[in-house]
Scaffold this motif. Structure first.
Motif, PDB file in Angstrom:
ATOM      1  N   GLN A   1      -4.760   3.230   4.694  1.00  0.00           N
ATOM      2  CA  GLN A   1      -4.124   2.947   3.402  1.00  0.00           C
ATOM      3  C   GLN A   1      -3.834   1.458   3.247  1.00  0.00           C
ATOM      4  O   GLN A   1      -3.941   0.913   2.162  1.00  0.00           O
ATOM      5  N   SER A   2      -3.438   0.827   4.352  1.00  0.00           N
ATOM      6  CA  SER A   2      -3.018  -0.569   4.230  1.00  0.00           C
ATOM      7  C   SER A   2      -4.149  -1.557   4.518  1.00  0.00           C
ATOM      8  O   SER A   2      -3.981  -2.753   4.328  1.00  0.00           O
TER       9      SER A   2
ATOM     10  N   SER B   1       2.690  -2.395  10.530  1.00  0.00           N
ATOM     11  CA  SER B   1       2.264  -2.806  11.861  1.00  0.00           C
ATOM     12  C   SER B   1       3.444  -3.197  12.751  1.00  0.00           C
ATOM     13  O   SER B   1       3.423  -4.211  13.432  1.00  0.00           O
TER      14      SER B   1
ATOM     15  N   SER C   1       0.811  -1.215   0.000  1.00  0.00           N
ATOM     16  CA  SER C   1       0.000   0.000   0.000  1.00  0.00           C
ATOM     17  C   SER C   1       0.846   1.266   0.000  1.00  0.00           C
ATOM     18  O   SER C   1       0.312   2.353  -0.187  1.00  0.00           O
TER      19      SER C   1
ATOM     20  N   GLN D   1      -1.252  -0.037  17.311  1.00  0.00           N
ATOM     21  CA  GLN D   1      -0.240   0.985  17.047  1.00  0.00           C
ATOM     22  C   GLN D   1      -0.278   2.100  18.084  1.00  0.00           C
ATOM     23  O   GLN D   1      -1.319   2.393  18.663  1.00  0.00           O
TER      24      GLN D   1
ATOM     25  N   ALA E   1      -4.103  -4.359  13.655  1.00  0.00           N
ATOM     26  CA  ALA E   1      -2.894  -3.662  14.085  1.00  0.00           C
ATOM     27  C   ALA E   1      -3.103  -3.086  15.468  1.00  0.00           C
ATOM     28  O   ALA E   1      -4.222  -2.759  15.856  1.00  0.00           O
TER      29      ALA E   1
ATOM     30  N   ASN F   1       4.936   6.521   8.969  1.00  0.00           N
ATOM     31  CA  ASN F   1       3.980   5.967   8.022  1.00  0.00           C
ATOM     32  C   ASN F   1       4.320   4.506   7.739  1.00  0.00           C
ATOM     33  O   ASN F   1       3.462   3.625   7.795  1.00  0.00           O
TER      34      ASN F   1
ATOM     35  N   ASN G   1      -2.804   6.349   8.109  1.00  0.00           N
ATOM     36  CA  ASN G   1      -1.874   5.382   7.542  1.00  0.00           C
ATOM     37  C   ASN G   1      -2.483   3.989   7.475  1.00  0.00           C
ATOM     38  O   ASN G   1      -2.349   3.289   6.468  1.00  0.00           O
ATOM     39  N   LEU G   2      -3.153   3.594   8.554  1.00  0.00           N
ATOM     40  CA  LEU G   2      -3.742   2.252   8.572  1.00  0.00           C
ATOM     41  C   LEU G   2      -4.860   2.116   7.537  1.00  0.00           C
ATOM     42  O   LEU G   2      -5.083   1.040   6.987  1.00  0.00           O
TER      43      LEU G   2
ATOM     44  N   MET H   1       6.066   2.413   9.503  1.00  0.00           N
ATOM     45  CA  MET H   1       5.873   1.523  10.649  1.00  0.00           C
ATOM     46  C   MET H   1       4.400   1.213  10.875  1.00  0.00           C
ATOM     47  O   MET H   1       4.043   0.105  11.262  1.00  0.00           O
ATOM     48  N   ASN H   2       3.533   2.200  10.604  1.00  0.00           N
ATOM     49  CA  ASN H   2       2.094   1.945  10.708  1.00  0.00           C
ATOM     50  C   ASN H   2       1.653   0.935   9.663  1.00  0.00           C
ATOM     51  O   ASN H   2       0.926  -0.010   9.945  1.00  0.00           O
ATOM     52  N   LEU H   3       2.122   1.144   8.422  1.00  0.00           N
ATOM     53  CA  LEU H   3       1.710   0.249   7.330  1.00  0.00           C
ATOM     54  C   LEU H   3       2.168  -1.178   7.609  1.00  0.00           C
ATOM     55  O   LEU H   3       1.474  -2.140   7.295  1.00  0.00           O
TER      56      LEU H   3
END
Lengths: 325, 324
Positions: free
Chosen positions: B206-207, A296, A43, B188, B186, A290, B203-204, A292-294
């Motif tokens: 997006q994924s 997880s 992503s 976070q 997640a 960003n 951000n989450l 690290m969030n993506l």
């Protein structure tokens, strides 16, 4: 005497000079992080995420851009985060009381600017080292904000006002336009105006700058006032994006802004650095979070990773850098 | 000399005890809270003031100017030991680091009630607090019940390593374990900060193409997460913790599903009540761990009242609220 003077005033920085090489390496560091993230996260390279990163980096950049000028003069402004908090709380109140976002925006900018100007007065007229003056200001601002808010939050702003921080124009978030505008203005101001050049000169050698007729005090006042006004702008973006103001937002904003300036290659000793570098600095910090969030990454490891990347970025910069202090 | 005086005082006290009117009032209660920034502690202070007023006592508020500053609270304790208030209602800024401070208060023979975060040491008249684990568990259970026991869930954590966060997140996770249909996407960090929670959620988003529920360890982060979801034109059920005014407003408008009430107001009330009752030689409850209330659109009304107009529970009610 004349020799020192001539040397002290930095030559006009053309964009294809060593600055450009310096920036190239910095951009490379950012691209390296991007490449790694793109490889491990599907992503990351989506348009949505890229806009996301730019929008998130913009808030740090607004604060860091004014700060860059301060650091260029070999000063530091530790009060920027606290200034954002106070300006946001006051601007938020004005919008609530008057119902006029325009008045709120003006108040926020003015509040930020006045605080910055007072910092400038302490540094120039009272000759207090900027680190101490702005550290003192940080406490004063925190005290005022805590007292004023008394543990409350202000929330809920008109939809029109919310557009500034959350809206889109032709598919791009509005803060990203502001980012581009202020990046351009900042770069032009620093590289292409006499004032900008004189600011570099002050940082490189304040005594020589004074002797060569540069109005040092007046420029320092300007620099601190601009830094404060940019904090005021950041407070407006914050308000409109988060839809709320609270007293404790400052602490989490100051250090990332300072880090962005330094990762961006502006020397704490003054005289060296660019606005674009600061933008890259803000971008790198945002990219790390960003990513690290993506991915997880566990909350336990995030501070560690951030720390390592920040140190690596500066180390890479020193290895490739032309000037070390 | 002192002993002689107390012999003289004894008959007076006995005489006063038999009269129906409250004996001595006008005590000064020093109330220690962690900071001026978290709305929660404002509710504690108003609760303490409210109770003190109703019992004809006074409060003196001690708040570190730098939020949660250990050295500052220590020096405030030194001040208070010199000033000698009648009693102290104490929230340690750090449950371990403040133990020497508590010992100083004990040495000065000032009775002290511990509220909110349980101190790791020292002698207290009583403890009044809430149970972070149950707060996390009950709010998460409510969210999962609303989602029918399934869905993609995101946790936004508070400050890593803080007692409140550890227990709340543990509660969230245990509720998730009870619902095998739910999937944790997640977990976070948002550090209890609105902006960080907003960015994490952006951000989450997006994924993860589908997020059904968000468990945030406080209200500011919950509302930050909602802003991010709104911005992305997405909808998920979100819960927070603390029952702040802002959260109640968001529950009313249907933006926030629920918030766990940490009972700051009641903690302030009961902490002060126990301190004053102890001074007046009335029985106290040694330990009150308040049960969580999940504030939802069905029961928000009592929480939608300005703090100053809320009323403290009586001693009898306090006994039912979670005493041991």
């Amino acid at each position: 005497m004349t020799n020192i003077t001539k040397e002290a005033i930095a030559p006009p920085r053309s964009f294809l000079s060593q600055d450009a090489i310096q920036l190239f390496y910095r951009l490379l560091a950012a691209l390296l992080i991007c490449a790694v993230l793109a490889a491990v996260s599907d992503s990351f390279l989506s348009l949505g995420n890229i806009l996301n990163v730019l929008r998130q980096a913009s808030l740090t950049f607004f604060i860091a851009s004014g700060l860059t000028l301060v650091v260029l003069t070999a000063g530091l402004d530790l009060s920027v985060g606290a200034n954002v908090a106070l300006s946001a709380c006051i601007a938020g109140t004005v919008i609530h009381k008057t119902g006029s976002p325009a008045l709120g925006i003006l108040t926020g900018l003015a509040c930020g600017g006045i605080v910055g100007f007072l910092n400038g007065v302490m540094v120039t007229a009272l000759r207090i080292p900027s680190f101490i003056a702005t550290y003192g200001m940080l406490w004063v601002l925190n005290g005022l904000t805590y007292w004023y808010m008394a543990g409350e939050t202000i929330h809920g702003f008109p939809a029109g006002f919310r557009q500034i921080g959350s809206g889109y124009l032709f598919g791009l978030p509005i803060p990203v336009y502001l980012l581009l505008v202020f990046l351009a203005i900042g770069t032009l101001f620093a590289q292409r105006t006499i004032w900008g050049q004189q600011i570099y000169a002050i940082g490189a050698n304040p005594v020589a700058a004074r002797l060569s007729g540069i109005p040092v005090a007046r420029l320092l006042l300007l620099v601190y006032a601009v830094s404060g006004t940019m904090a005021g702008l950041a407070s407006i973006i914050f308000l409109s994006r988060l839809n709320s103001a609270e007293a404790d937002i400052g602490e989490s904003l100051t250090l990332p802004a300072i880090a962005a300036v330094l990762i961006g290659g502006t020397s704490l000793f003054g005289g060296v650095g660019t606005m674009f570098g600061t933008f890259i600095g803000a971008l790198i910090l945002t990219l790390v979070l960003n990513g690290m969030n993506l991915l997880s990454v566990s909350a336990n490891w995030q501070p560690l990773v951030t720390g390592i990347i920040v140190v690596l970025a500066v180390w890479l910069d020193m290895k490739t850098g032309r000037r070390t202090q | 000399m002192k002993q002689k005086l107390s012999y003289l005082a004894l008959p007076l006290i006995l005489a006063a005890a038999f009269t129906t009117q409250a004996r001595a009032d006008g005590e000064t209660i020093a109330v220690f809270t962690k900071n001026q920034t978290n709305p929660f502690f404002q509710t504690v202070r108003v609760g303490a003031d409210n109770m003190a007023k109703s019992l004809n006592a006074k409060t003196l508020q001690y708040i570190p100017t730098k939020p949660d500053s250990i050295p500052e609270q220590l020096s405030q304790i030194e001040d208070v030991v010199v000033k000698k208030p009648s009693a102290i209602v104490f929230t340690p800024v750090d449950y371990k680091a403040m133990v020497p401070g508590v010992e100083k208060i004990n040495d000065a023979k000032i009775p002290v009630v511990n509220i909110t975060d349980r101190s790791a040491g020292g002698n207290f008249v009583s403890f009044v607090g809430a149970d972070d684990y149950s707060l996390g568990l009950e709010t998460a259970r409510y969210l999962l019940k609303t989602l029918g026991g399934k869905g993609n869930i995101v946790i936004i954590e508070g400050v890593k390593g803080s007692l409140t966060n550890i227990d709340r997140v543990r509660g969230f996770n245990d509720a998730l374990k009870e619902n095998p249909g739910a999937k944790l996407l997640a977990s976070q960090p948002g550090n209890y900060q609105r902006l960080q929670a907003l960015q994490v959620m952006e951000n989450l988003s997006q994924s993860n193409s589908q997020i059904d529920g968000v468990l945030a360890a406080n209200d500011a982060m919950a509302i930050g997460a909602i802003e991010a979801l709104d911005g992305a034109n997405r909808k998920a059920q979100v819960i927070g913790i603390n029952g702040t005014k802002e959260a109640i407003d968001a529950i009313k408008t249907g933006k926030l599903l629920a918030s766990g009430d940490y009972n700051g107001f009641t903690q302030g009330c009961l902490g002060t009540m126990m301190a004053i009752r102890n001074l007046r030689d009335q029985p106290v409850i040694r330990e009150i761990v308040l049960k969580p209330t999940v504030i939802t659109k069905d029961n928000f009304q009592p929480f939608d009242v300005p703090l100053e107009q809320r009323s403290c529970p009586t001693f009898e009610e306090a006994g039912k609220l979670g005493s041991k």
